[in-house]
Design a protein around this motif. Sequence first.
Motif, PDB file in Angstrom:
ATOM      1  N   GLN A   1       0.798  -1.086   0.020  1.00 54.10           N
ATOM      2  CA  GLN A   1       0.120   0.075  -0.135  1.00 54.10           C
ATOM      3  C   GLN A   1       0.989   1.108  -0.116  1.00 54.10           C
ATOM      4  O   GLN A   1       1.926   1.335   0.542  1.00 54.10           O
ATOM      5  N   LYS A   2       0.427   2.280  -0.667  1.00 49.42           N
ATOM      6  CA  LYS A   2       1.050   3.736  -0.715  1.00 49.42           C
ATOM      7  C   LYS A   2       1.546   4.151   0.628  1.00 49.42           C
ATOM      8  O   LYS A   2       2.797   4.409   0.830  1.00 49.42           O
TER       9      LYS A   2
ATOM     10  N   LYS B   1       4.593   2.200   1.966  1.00 51.67           N
ATOM     11  CA  LYS B   1       5.667   2.432   1.226  1.00 51.67           C
ATOM     12  C   LYS B   1       6.356   3.924   1.648  1.00 51.67           C
ATOM     13  O   LYS B   1       7.371   3.892   1.910  1.00 51.67           O
ATOM     14  N   GLU B   2       5.484   4.842   1.924  1.00 54.81           N
ATOM     15  CA  GLU B   2       5.906   6.225   2.480  1.00 54.81           C
ATOM     16  C   GLU B   2       6.335   6.001   3.913  1.00 54.81           C
ATOM     17  O   GLU B   2       7.101   6.784   4.160  1.00 54.81           O
TER      18      GLU B   2
END
Length: 121
Positions: free
Chosen positions: A15-16, A19-20
């Motif tokens: 999921q974004k 990752k962040e």
Amino acid sequence: MKNREKEERIFIRIQKHRKESWKKLCSQKRISLSSLIIDSVESRIFDDERRKILAFIEKQDNIFVKIETNINQVAKIVNAQKFMNVEALKGFNEKLKTITELKEQQNKVFTKIYYLIAKNC
């Protein structure tokens, strides 16, 4: 020396926000995302932890250098005066004993650290 094998790419889906979060962690630790993933999977010490360990070792070494310098200064004064009172001698010997014990403990810790670092290289 770096391994000269051809590097392969692995694509993973996450999921974004995850990752962040990982990128933020890497930024804080000053390591790459690849290093984070590889070292985590292989149960290795992270590069930032290795840097902290080496800084700790250097700091410890500097502390003992200062202590050794102080011991040499005391010895120089005693040699010049050709005298040291009994109380000062007892105190000095106690401090030397403490330093010796601390140095032995430090060496045991360093041995373990070096073993962990070598195991992870």
